[in-house]
Write a protein that holds these residues in place. Sequence first.
Motif, PDB file in Angstrom:
ATOM      1  N   GLY A  78     -85.568  69.594  -8.950  1.00  0.00           N
ATOM      2  CA  GLY A  78     -84.532  70.076  -9.955  1.00  0.00           C
ATOM      3  C   GLY A  78     -82.810  69.957  -8.941  1.00  0.00           C
ATOM      4  N   GLN A  79     -83.805  69.615  -7.212  1.00  0.00           N
ATOM      5  CA  GLN A  79     -82.249  69.828  -6.377  1.00  0.00           C
ATOM      6  C   GLN A  79     -81.512  68.839  -5.885  1.00  0.00           C
ATOM      7  OE1 GLN A  79     -82.718  72.460  -3.870  1.00  0.00           O
ATOM      8  NE2 GLN A  79     -82.830  74.067  -5.143  1.00  0.00           N
ATOM      9  N   LYS A  80     -80.045  68.738  -5.964  1.00  0.00           N
ATOM     10  CA  LYS A  80     -79.596  67.349  -4.868  1.00  0.00           C
ATOM     11  C   LYS A  80     -79.428  67.535  -3.823  1.00  0.00           C
ATOM     12  CE  LYS A  80     -75.813  66.436  -6.888  1.00  0.00           C
ATOM     13  NZ  LYS A  80     -74.062  66.256  -6.578  1.00  0.00           N
ATOM     14  N   PRO A  81     -80.001  66.263  -2.907  1.00  0.00           N
ATOM     15  CA  PRO A  81     -80.582  66.441  -1.424  1.00  0.00           C
ATOM     16  C   PRO A  81     -78.578  66.706  -1.059  1.00  0.00           C
ATOM     17  CG  PRO A  81     -80.504  64.192  -1.638  1.00  0.00           C
ATOM     18  CD  PRO A  81     -80.367  65.350  -3.532  1.00  0.00           C
ATOM     19  N   SER A  82     -78.633  67.866  -0.217  1.00  0.00           N
ATOM     20  CA  SER A  82     -77.249  68.551  -0.466  1.00  0.00           C
ATOM     21  C   SER A  82     -76.610  67.002   1.451  1.00  0.00           C
ATOM     22  CB  SER A  82     -77.454  69.858   1.038  1.00  0.00           C
ATOM     23  OG  SER A  82     -78.136  69.653   1.822  1.00  0.00           O
ATOM     24  N   GLY A  83     -75.535  66.278   0.472  1.00  0.00           N
ATOM     25  CA  GLY A  83     -74.962  65.802   1.995  1.00  0.00           C
ATOM     26  C   GLY A  83     -74.292  66.468   3.221  1.00  0.00           C
ATOM     27  N   LYS A  84     -73.635  65.622   3.736  1.00  0.00           N
ATOM     28  CA  LYS A  84     -72.900  66.417   5.078  1.00  0.00           C
ATOM     29  C   LYS A  84     -71.278  66.664   5.099  1.00  0.00           C
ATOM     30  CE  LYS A  84     -74.001  63.570   9.035  1.00  0.00           C
ATOM     31  NZ  LYS A  84     -73.620  63.001   9.670  1.00  0.00           N
ATOM     32  N   THR A  85     -71.218  67.533   5.777  1.00  0.00           N
ATOM     33  CA  THR A  85     -70.192  67.826   6.070  1.00  0.00           C
ATOM     34  C   THR A  85     -69.137  67.235   6.844  1.00  0.00           C
ATOM     35  OG1 THR A  85     -70.566  69.949   4.781  1.00  0.00           O
ATOM     36  CG2 THR A  85     -68.241  70.429   6.042  1.00  0.00           C
ATOM     37  N   GLU A  86     -67.951  66.982   5.987  1.00  0.00           N
ATOM     38  CA  GLU A  86     -67.312  65.800   7.266  1.00  0.00           C
ATOM     39  C   GLU A  86     -66.060  66.921   7.627  1.00  0.00           C
ATOM     40  OE1 GLU A  86     -67.271  61.417   7.575  1.00  0.00           O
ATOM     41  OE2 GLU A  86     -69.050  62.285   6.287  1.00  0.00           O
ATOM     42  N   THR A  87     -65.156  67.265   8.871  1.00  0.00           N
ATOM     43  CA  THR A  87     -63.883  66.680   8.643  1.00  0.00           C
ATOM     44  C   THR A  87     -62.827  66.130   9.652  1.00  0.00           C
ATOM     45  OG1 THR A  87     -64.626  68.803   9.630  1.00  0.00           O
ATOM     46  CG2 THR A  87     -62.630  68.622  10.486  1.00  0.00           C
ATOM     47  N   VAL A  88     -62.039  65.655   8.806  1.00  0.00           N
ATOM     48  CA  VAL A  88     -61.025  64.262   9.229  1.00  0.00           C
ATOM     49  C   VAL A  88     -59.777  64.885   9.380  1.00  0.00           C
ATOM     50  CG1 VAL A  88     -62.291  62.353   8.260  1.00  0.00           C
ATOM     51  CG2 VAL A  88     -60.890  63.635   6.860  1.00  0.00           C
ATOM     52  N   VAL A  89     -58.676  64.061   9.849  1.00  0.00           N
ATOM     53  CA  VAL A  89     -57.223  64.397  10.054  1.00  0.00           C
ATOM     54  C   VAL A  89     -56.773  63.363   9.634  1.00  0.00           C
ATOM     55  CG1 VAL A  89     -55.737  65.001  12.116  1.00  0.00           C
ATOM     56  CG2 VAL A  89     -58.331  65.921  12.395  1.00  0.00           C
ATOM     57  N   ILE A  90     -55.459  63.827   9.098  1.00  0.00           N
ATOM     58  CA  ILE A  90     -55.185  62.490   8.073  1.00  0.00           C
ATOM     59  C   ILE A  90     -53.252  62.028   8.472  1.00  0.00           C
ATOM     60  CG2 ILE A  90     -54.060  61.445   5.957  1.00  0.00           C
ATOM     61  CD1 ILE A  90     -57.227  62.390   5.256  1.00  0.00           C
ATOM     62  N   GLN A  91     -53.513  61.498   8.756  1.00  0.00           N
ATOM     63  CA  GLN A  91     -51.464  61.669   8.823  1.00  0.00           C
ATOM     64  C   GLN A  91     -50.985  61.515   8.063  1.00  0.00           C
ATOM     65  OE1 GLN A  91     -50.123  62.021  12.030  1.00  0.00           O
ATOM     66  NE2 GLN A  91     -48.392  62.390  11.546  1.00  0.00           N
ATOM     67  N   THR A  92     -50.031  62.816   7.591  1.00  0.00           N
ATOM     68  CA  THR A  92     -48.891  62.047   6.322  1.00  0.00           C
ATOM     69  C   THR A  92     -47.508  62.504   6.518  1.00  0.00           C
ATOM     70  OG1 THR A  92     -48.834  64.438   6.707  1.00  0.00           O
ATOM     71  CG2 THR A  92     -50.836  64.042   4.969  1.00  0.00           C
ATOM     72  N   PHE A 129     -65.081  68.330   3.863  1.00  0.00           N
ATOM     73  CA  PHE A 129     -65.370  67.975   2.666  1.00  0.00           C
ATOM     74  C   PHE A 129     -66.995  67.486   3.390  1.00  0.00           C
ATOM     75  CE2 PHE A 129     -63.398  64.086   4.463  1.00  0.00           C
ATOM     76  CZ  PHE A 129     -65.084  63.375   4.384  1.00  0.00           C
ATOM     77  N   LYS A 130     -67.326  67.402   1.288  1.00  0.00           N
ATOM     78  CA  LYS A 130     -69.075  67.099   1.745  1.00  0.00           C
ATOM     79  C   LYS A 130     -68.588  65.412   1.199  1.00  0.00           C
ATOM     80  CE  LYS A 130     -70.952  71.263  -0.099  1.00  0.00           C
ATOM     81  NZ  LYS A 130     -71.679  71.525  -1.270  1.00  0.00           N
ATOM     82  N   ASN A 131     -69.259  64.950   2.323  1.00  0.00           N
ATOM     83  CA  ASN A 131     -69.278  63.582   1.609  1.00  0.00           C
ATOM     84  C   ASN A 131     -70.402  62.722   0.560  1.00  0.00           C
ATOM     85  OD1 ASN A 131     -71.740  63.836   2.900  1.00  0.00           O
ATOM     86  ND2 ASN A 131     -70.912  62.319   5.095  1.00  0.00           N
ATOM     87  N   ASP A 132     -70.998  63.789   0.119  1.00  0.00           N
ATOM     88  CA  ASP A 132     -71.930  63.012  -0.906  1.00  0.00           C
ATOM     89  C   ASP A 132     -71.324  63.332  -2.292  1.00  0.00           C
ATOM     90  OD1 ASP A 132     -71.724  65.812  -0.238  1.00  0.00           O
ATOM     91  OD2 ASP A 132     -73.977  65.798  -1.788  1.00  0.00           O
TER      92      ASP A 132
END
Length: 172
Positions: A78-92, A129-132
């Motif tokens: 019943g459960q989805k496998p949890s994805g990895k959490t990523e941290t990124v830096v974006i130039q805006t 963010f969660k990449n899944d």
Amino acid sequence: MKIKILKEFKSSRVQEFKFDFKRFEGFHPFELIDEIFNQKLPEPGRSEKIKYVKLKIEKMKTSLLLFAILLMSSFGFGQKPSGKTETVVIQTSAECGECKERIEGALNYTKGIKFAELDVDSRKLTVKFKNDVITLDEIKKQVSQLGYQADEVKADQAAFDKLPACCKPGGH
């Protein structure tokens, strides 16, 4: 339905019983549990009831085992496998505090994004963010749709035109 049940007594003799299930419908199975588990010899006429209780207990054990197996297997599927959490830096291309509020406000309420924080001085947006659930490209596209450049993704022109003057390059 009748079955034959054999029971060996301490005197090594074997006695045969005829057991009628219908006769004991509604019989409370816990009434004879002490006799069953303490291995006492029942009084005459109660041996059929004891056999009935033993059968009921075995059925309950089997039912509980099957229920437990089904319950455990439902948790696994019943459960989805949890994805990895990523941290990124974006130039805006963000310029001011209003830009910070607009970008963080939009991203922090997006499904899959744990947090977004913009450093106005360096114009760098840090996103965890969660990449899944959401991809980096989707995050950059969302920043672009707000009217800001996100790394190599250009700002959406229609959204950029709607930004206040202070949020455009050279607006300060």
